[in-house]
Design an enzyme around this catalytic site. Sequence first.
Site, PDB file in Angstrom:
ATOM      1  N   PRO A   1       0.996  -1.177  -0.382  1.00  0.00           N
ATOM      2  CA  PRO A   1      -0.328   0.542  -0.191  1.00  0.00           C
ATOM      3  C   PRO A   1       1.386   1.287   0.373  1.00  0.00           C
ATOM      4  CG  PRO A   1       0.116  -1.104   1.983  1.00  0.00           C
ATOM      5  CD  PRO A   1       0.963  -1.628   1.719  1.00  0.00           C
ATOM      6  N   GLU A   2       0.471   2.256  -0.980  1.00  0.00           N
ATOM      7  CA  GLU A   2       1.410   3.553  -0.972  1.00  0.00           C
ATOM      8  C   GLU A   2      -0.499   4.425  -0.093  1.00  0.00           C
ATOM      9  OE1 GLU A   2       2.971   5.980  -2.578  1.00  0.00           O
ATOM     10  OE2 GLU A   2       4.055   4.741  -3.702  1.00  0.00           O
TER      11      GLU A   2
END
Length: 270
Positions: free
Chosen positions: A2-3
């Site tokens: 995840p960003e």
Amino acid sequence: MPELPEVETTRRGIAPYVEGYQVRSIIVRQAKLRWSVPETLSEIEGHTITAVTRRAKYLLLSTQKGTLILHLGMSGNLQLVPADRPPKKHDHVDIVLSTGKALRFHDPRRFGAVLWTTEDPLRHKLLCKLGVEPLSDAFYAQLLYNVSRKRRVSIKQFIMNAHIVVGVGNIYASESLFKSKISPKRAAGQVSLARYRTLVDAIKQVLSCAIEQGGTTLKDFVQVDGKLGYFQQQLTVYGREAAACVVCGTAIKKLKQGQRSSFYCPTCQT
DNA sequence: CCCTGAACCTGACCGC
DNA sequence: TGCGGTCAGGTTCAGG
């Protein structure tokens, strides 16, 4: 995995199924994550989750008793599953709800975290020193300019420094620098105010666009419903070494900065 | 304070 | 098929 856009997408995905519902139990199958899952996390059992919020890439599940702090690390995801579904490999923690569903934390690399605090979560050791949110009004060019004076670190590493601004991960750092035509190698202290204006705009655009797309810029992003995110072919430089720049056709270059890969166009970015 | 590099961990992929 | 090396979206921490 995840960003920030993926974390925000996850937050929006789980909130309707979690907010207002009681935690029936917590199941910990693997406590050794980035930090050990604390025994005291069981204090959440029987309490109602009042809100799901986000600070940087941390998800905060609030109850009257305390706050569950979640981080997805590099490879983590959250899925809503029937509580009786058999766990798969790397399904480390279940937050079982009174609805019969469970919020299931899956994280092969175990760089993620599941923590519990009864204090103000924003004063927690991991959260209290974080920089500004990139999509808030507190993130603006003059701030970056002021803080960066005399800093010799590269602009790429500078905007990825969570003490300055949070949520700019490795992919979107490269994308934002390309969009604002700034070389990732340039020293942060050598970037003009005008260019910081462009850069701040680019970061806000890139991140909010990715959130609108449902955080599906990452090829193996698993949404809350378990579906793979539809991979949008919209990355302009990241992962495109030797491919043609979408603007000028020059071959995209790759380099290592602070142990992370950066991608840039040597012609467009100066 | 600033900066760099090691560390945490698993899995996928590539060349031999 | 196996083996070793490299790489991966994050972040803290120790040390110069």
